[in-house]
Scaffold this motif. Structure first.
Motif, short mmCIF file in Angstrom:
data_model
loop_
_atom_site.label_atom_id
_atom_site.label_comp_id
_atom_site.label_asym_id
_atom_site.label_seq_id
_atom_site.Cartn_x
_atom_site.Cartn_y
_atom_site.Cartn_z
N ALA A 103 8.35 40.42 12.53
CA ALA A 103 9.18 41.13 13.35
C ALA A 103 9.82 40.12 14.30
CB ALA A 103 8.31 42.13 13.81
N GLY A 104 9.03 39.15 14.78
CA GLY A 104 9.29 38.31 15.80
C GLY A 104 10.76 37.33 15.27
N THR A 105 11.09 37.23 13.99
CA THR A 105 12.11 36.60 13.68
C THR A 105 13.43 37.22 13.34
OG1 THR A 105 11.94 37.16 11.11
CG2 THR A 105 10.57 35.29 12.33
N LEU A 106 13.21 38.81 13.49
CA LEU A 106 14.47 39.70 13.37
C LEU A 106 15.12 39.95 14.67
CD1 LEU A 106 12.48 42.17 11.14
CD2 LEU A 106 13.86 40.40 10.36
N GLU A 107 16.45 40.24 14.50
CA GLU A 107 17.39 40.40 15.60
C GLU A 107 18.08 41.89 15.18
OE1 GLU A 107 19.91 37.20 16.58
OE2 GLU A 107 18.28 35.88 17.27
N VAL A 108 17.49 42.98 15.02
CA VAL A 108 17.97 44.26 14.63
C VAL A 108 18.28 45.26 15.61
CG1 VAL A 108 16.84 43.78 12.27
CG2 VAL A 108 15.77 44.94 14.08
N ALA A 109 17.98 45.14 16.60
CA ALA A 109 18.13 45.95 17.85
C ALA A 109 19.57 46.55 17.80
CB ALA A 109 17.77 45.40 19.36
N HIS A 110 19.72 47.85 17.83
CA HIS A 110 21.18 48.51 17.92
C HIS A 110 21.82 48.33 16.48
CE1 HIS A 110 19.75 48.67 22.02
NE2 HIS A 110 19.95 47.32 22.31
N LEU A 111 21.36 47.71 15.86
CA LEU A 111 21.98 47.51 14.30
C LEU A 111 21.95 49.07 13.77
CD1 LEU A 111 20.96 44.05 12.69
CD2 LEU A 111 23.40 44.86 14.08
N GLY A 112 22.91 49.23 12.83
CA GLY A 112 22.67 50.30 11.96
C GLY A 112 21.63 50.17 10.85
N VAL A 113 21.06 51.31 10.53
CA VAL A 113 19.70 51.04 9.87
C VAL A 113 19.92 50.27 8.52
CG1 VAL A 113 20.06 53.37 8.48
CG2 VAL A 113 17.67 52.45 8.74
N ASP A 124 13.48 34.94 5.23
CA ASP A 124 12.85 34.01 4.20
C ASP A 124 11.29 34.68 3.93
OD1 ASP A 124 14.81 32.22 4.86
OD2 ASP A 124 13.53 31.19 6.20
N MET A 125 10.60 35.45 4.78
CA MET A 125 9.32 35.80 4.22
C MET A 125 9.42 36.83 2.92
SD MET A 125 7.13 36.39 7.80
CE MET A 125 5.56 36.50 7.16
N ILE A 126 10.43 37.74 2.94
CA ILE A 126 10.60 38.90 1.85
C ILE A 126 10.90 37.97 0.81
CG2 ILE A 126 11.77 40.89 1.40
CD1 ILE A 126 9.40 41.14 3.52
N THR A 127 12.31 37.34 1.00
CA THR A 127 12.74 36.70 -0.17
C THR A 127 11.77 35.69 -1.04
OG1 THR A 127 13.47 34.70 1.26
CG2 THR A 127 15.19 36.66 0.62
#
Length: 268
Positions: A103-113, A124-127
């Protein structure tokens, strides 16, 4: 589209004149956008949303930042994206150390879902998890069935054809109970199904497991040669079955790790 804006305005507790003026402004801009190229329209939408929020003040702030749906993404790490009525992400929460790190690596605020989920899946973690043949589940949960269905359809389309990645809709009744146990909703659902086979399984046991490992526990308990049931926890499953629309169609895996029988010493 006009009906959606009308519902939004009806939910706002603001001065009637302010609401009327803002409604007129938004509908005028919508009419202007119809005469513009689609690319220009899409580019203006985030700006229009910001203008709408500013004009509505506190009422708009509350309207925009109130989550109405949740997207639970689980493999280990696990996290949840909180989505507002406009299908935009207004919050993210990780579960466990790995989930917090992701969660700390993401920049998803206000993005479309859809964009937000794509960013999570490309992290990187998920891939790395997918490269190890782990299973990723995406559950859409929400009180509004229309919105949940809409989000599910979009995510199902954008993840179609990707191996070991499954989408489903789910009901929200158990979300609070999942959070009380320190689990994301997706992992909680897997835990409940595995616990039906292994009643001794606890939420703490599965917190550090991957989704594939939890799925491997859903087969019948393995029996050791001496007749005792071995410990199947930590088994590495090979779940392949896709989920159905209700979120119940998980594949059943075959554990690659046999349980170790408990040995007892015989007294002469």
């Amino acid at each position: 589209m006009r009906d959606a804006f009308k519902e939004a305005f009806d939910a706002i507790h603001a001065d009637e004149k302010l609401k009327a003026d803002t409604r007129a402004y938004v509908f005028t801009r919508m009419a202007e956008r119809k005469r513009r190229p689609a690319a220009v329209t899409r580019a203006l939408m985030p700006a229009m949303a910001c203008v709408l929020i500013l004009l509505l003040g506190f009422g708009g702030h509350r309207l925009y930042f109130t989550p109405t749906s949740t997207v639970s993404i689980d493999v280990n790490p696990s996290l949840e994206l909180y989505v507002n009525r406009f299908d935009r992400v207004v919050g993210v929460q990780g579960f466990g150390d790995d989930g917090d790190a992701l969660a700390g690596t993401l920049e998803v605020a206000h993005l479309g879902v859809e964009q937000a989920v794509e960013q999570v899946l490309q992290s990187d973690m998920i891939t790395e998890c997918l490269a190890r043949d782990e299973v990723v589940s995406i559950l859409v949960v929400g009180e509004d069935e229309r919105q949940s269905g809409r989000i599910f359809s979009r995510l199902e389309a954008c993840t179609a054809g990707q191996e070991n990645l499954y989408c489903a809709c789910a009901r929200p009744e158990e979300v609070e109970q999942a959070h009380e146990l320190g689990l994301s909703y997706g992992k909680y659902r897997a835990f409940v199904e595995a616990q039906a086979v292994h009643p001794e399984l606890t939420a703490e046991d599965v917190q550090g497991m991957t989704m594939r490992q939890i799925r491997s526990l859903m087969e019948a308990p393995q029996t050791a040669p001496d007749g005792q049931t071995g410990e199947a926890f930590g088994g590495y499953g090979n779940a392949r079955g896709p989920m159905d629309g209700s979120g119940n169609g998980w594949g059943s895996g075959r554990s690659k790790r046999q349980g170790e029988a408990k040995k007892t010493e015989e007294t002469p």
